[in-house]
Design an enzyme around this catalytic site. Structure first.
Site, PDB file in Angstrom:
ATOM      1  N   ASN A 283       0.870  -1.180   0.000  1.00 47.86           N
ATOM      2  CA  ASN A 283       0.000   0.000   0.000  1.00 47.86           C
ATOM      3  C   ASN A 283       0.904   1.226   0.000  1.00 47.86           C
ATOM      4  O   ASN A 283       1.462   1.594   1.029  1.00 47.86           O
ATOM      5  CB  ASN A 283      -0.896  -0.004   1.252  1.00 47.86           C
ATOM      6  CG  ASN A 283      -1.765   1.238   1.319  1.00 47.86           C
ATOM      7  OD1 ASN A 283      -1.934   1.948   0.316  1.00 47.86           O
ATOM      8  ND2 ASN A 283      -2.320   1.515   2.484  1.00 47.86           N
TER       9      ASN A 283
ATOM     10  N   LYS B 230       0.090   4.237  -0.408  1.00 50.86           N
ATOM     11  CA  LYS B 230      -0.611   5.428   0.102  1.00 50.86           C
ATOM     12  C   LYS B 230      -0.317   6.615  -0.817  1.00 50.86           C
ATOM     13  O   LYS B 230      -0.200   6.435  -2.027  1.00 50.86           O
ATOM     14  CB  LYS B 230      -0.209   5.712   1.561  1.00 50.86           C
ATOM     15  CG  LYS B 230      -0.249   4.467   2.444  1.00 50.86           C
ATOM     16  CD  LYS B 230      -0.164   4.801   3.900  1.00 50.86           C
ATOM     17  CE  LYS B 230      -0.012   3.531   4.712  1.00 50.86           C
ATOM     18  NZ  LYS B 230      -0.210   3.704   6.117  1.00 50.86           N
TER      19      LYS B 230
ATOM     20  N   HIS C 212      -9.692   1.333   4.300  1.00 51.39           N
ATOM     21  CA  HIS C 212      -8.457   1.521   5.072  1.00 51.39           C
ATOM     22  C   HIS C 212      -8.762   2.483   6.222  1.00 51.39           C
ATOM     23  O   HIS C 212      -9.533   3.430   6.061  1.00 51.39           O
ATOM     24  CB  HIS C 212      -7.347   2.072   4.166  1.00 51.39           C
ATOM     25  CG  HIS C 212      -5.997   2.029   4.815  1.00 51.39           C
ATOM     26  ND1 HIS C 212      -5.616   2.936   5.776  1.00 51.39           N
ATOM     27  CD2 HIS C 212      -4.965   1.173   4.661  1.00 51.39           C
ATOM     28  CE1 HIS C 212      -4.388   2.634   6.183  1.00 51.39           C
ATOM     29  NE2 HIS C 212      -3.968   1.564   5.524  1.00 51.39           N
TER      30      HIS C 212
ATOM     31  N   GLU D  82      -7.223   4.859   7.433  1.00 45.56           N
ATOM     32  CA  GLU D  82      -6.961   6.285   7.146  1.00 45.56           C
ATOM     33  C   GLU D  82      -8.147   6.895   6.415  1.00 45.56           C
ATOM     34  O   GLU D  82      -8.496   8.053   6.649  1.00 45.56           O
ATOM     35  CB  GLU D  82      -5.663   6.424   6.325  1.00 45.56           C
ATOM     36  CG  GLU D  82      -4.442   6.146   7.191  1.00 45.56           C
ATOM     37  CD  GLU D  82      -3.240   5.587   6.445  1.00 45.56           C
ATOM     38  OE1 GLU D  82      -3.218   5.629   5.199  1.00 45.56           O
ATOM     39  OE2 GLU D  82      -2.318   5.094   7.122  1.00 45.56           O
TER      40      GLU D  82
ATOM     41  N   GLU E   5      -6.115  -4.852  10.247  1.00 45.70           N
ATOM     42  CA  GLU E   5      -5.071  -3.874  10.542  1.00 45.70           C
ATOM     43  C   GLU E   5      -5.417  -3.115  11.823  1.00 45.70           C
ATOM     44  O   GLU E   5      -6.192  -2.148  11.785  1.00 45.70           O
ATOM     45  CB  GLU E   5      -4.960  -2.864   9.400  1.00 45.70           C
ATOM     46  CG  GLU E   5      -4.646  -3.485   8.054  1.00 45.70           C
ATOM     47  CD  GLU E   5      -4.031  -2.456   7.112  1.00 45.70           C
ATOM     48  OE1 GLU E   5      -2.910  -2.689   6.672  1.00 45.70           O
ATOM     49  OE2 GLU E   5      -4.664  -1.415   6.868  1.00 45.70           O
TER      50      GLU E   5
ATOM     51  N   GLY F  25       1.809   2.230  10.795  1.00 45.61           N
ATOM     52  CA  GLY F  25       2.758   3.331  10.668  1.00 45.61           C
ATOM     53  C   GLY F  25       3.386   3.749  11.987  1.00 45.61           C
ATOM     54  O   GLY F  25       3.990   4.806  12.081  1.00 45.61           O
TER      55      GLY F  25
ATOM     56  N   SER G 278       2.761  -2.224  10.476  1.00 43.57           N
ATOM     57  CA  SER G 278       4.216  -2.263  10.666  1.00 43.57           C
ATOM     58  C   SER G 278       4.846  -3.616  10.322  1.00 43.57           C
ATOM     59  O   SER G 278       5.783  -4.061  10.984  1.00 43.57           O
ATOM     60  CB  SER G 278       4.585  -1.836  12.093  1.00 43.57           C
ATOM     61  OG  SER G 278       4.118  -0.525  12.340  1.00 43.57           O
TER      62      SER G 278
HETATM   63  C1  PEP Z   1      -1.046   0.142   5.793  1.00 41.95           C
HETATM   64  O1  PEP Z   1      -0.848   1.122   5.103  1.00 41.95           O
HETATM   65  O2  PEP Z   1      -2.053  -0.521   5.577  1.00 41.95           O
HETATM   66  C2  PEP Z   1      -0.073  -0.224   6.826  1.00 41.95           C
HETATM   67  C3  PEP Z   1      -0.277  -1.316   7.506  1.00 41.95           C
HETATM   68  O3  PEP Z   1       0.983   0.619   7.009  1.00 41.95           O
HETATM   69  P1  PEP Z   1       2.365   0.254   7.769  1.00 41.95           P
HETATM   70  O4  PEP Z   1       2.849  -1.039   7.198  1.00 41.95           O
HETATM   71  O5  PEP Z   1       3.287   1.396   7.449  1.00 41.95           O
HETATM   72  O6  PEP Z   1       2.059   0.155   9.230  1.00 41.95           O
END
Ligand code: PEP
Length: 253
Positions: free
Chosen positions: A9, A11, A97, A99, A169, A175, A215
């Site tokens: 992803n 983003k 997601h 976000e 998630e 992040g 992460s």
């Molecule tokens: C994500 O963008 O879905 C995500 C899990 O980000 P990260 O791996 O940076 O935590």
């Protein structure tokens, strides 16, 4: 064997040229995916066509959009419909997601419509779910995440829901560098599979890949992916580095 998936992803990161170079660097590794293994790149809209042509000759490598609008067409300035994605040959789309839920006010009901819109256009949703920190601290994460699935996905038939990809998630792990422990990830994935099995039966629940996101990096992917109910990862930060993402793909079961 159930599909195992490494999904990047990006983003809102990378220029077009940087994105193209990242794809080149990853594909140069010559990774041969087994028939049950898949790699997805969820890239910004302007990079979809370029990314699709980059992976065109690679078996089981696909491109995904990061979102789409729930309406078919109309006066929605700045939005992109599932029908538009379908018209350029996109077959996967990340939906819900955290976000987007947080910054764009996406609700479970709205996501149910987006899911329908994708499916009507032959696009497989990568449906994201996960709890915020206060819910985890209160110990009510199971109910919270099950509710997200029920409200956005449980109107689907058994034949249809088993074609979806789910990504768990936990928001507190996205992040932040703070990964859920392997035990926490396995426990939630196992629980979600049981929730799906309760409504649709075990055969359907066993068919659906449930990815872990939060992460994930080269160092923790092998242990996370080794868990029986963790079918790969949705990866943000570490997917922007070729060596990191190559190692994550290689960690798939
Ligand atoms: C994500 O963008 O879905 C995500 C899990 O980000 P990260 O791996 O940076 O935590």
């Amino acid at each position: 064997m159930r599909k195992q998936i490494a999904a990047a992803n990006w983003k809102m990161n990378l220029s077009y040229q940087e994105g193209e170079k990242l794809l080149d660097d990853i594909l140069e590794a010559g990774i041969q995916l087994a028939p049950h293994q898949y790699t997805l790149f969820a890239v910004p809209f302007p990079y979809l066509i370029m990314s699709k042509s980059e992976v065109a000759n690679e078996a089981n490598f696909y491109v995904a959009a990061q979102n789409c609008h729930h309406k078919k067409s109309g006066a929605y300035t700045g939005e992109v419909s599932a029908e538009m994605l379908q018209s350029i040959g996109i077959t996967y789309c990340v939906l819900g997601h955290s976000e987007r839920r947080e910054y764009n006010g996406e609700t479970n009901a709205m996501l149910a419509e987006k899911v329908n819109s994708c499916l009507a256009n032959g696009i497989t949703p990568v449906f994201c779910c996960g709890e915020p920190l206060d819910i985890r601290e209160a110990g009510t994460q199971n109910t919270f995440v099950a509710e997200q699935l029920r409200e956005s996905l449980f109107h689907l038939s058994a034949e249809v829901i088993q074609t979806l990809i789910i990504a768990y998630e936990p928001i507190w792990a996205i992040g932040t560098g703070k990964t859920a422990s392997t035990a926490q990830a396995q426990e939630m994935h196992h629980y979600l599979r049981a929730v799906i099995a309760e409504k649709y039966g075990t055969a359907v629940a066993d068919e659906i890949p449930i990815l872990y996101g939060g992460s994930v990096k080269a160092a923790n992917a092998p242990e996370l992916f080794a868990s029986p109910d963790v079918d790969g990862g949705l990866v943000g930060g570490a997917s922007l580095s070729a060596p990191e993402f190559i190692a994550i793909i290689r960690a798939l079961k």
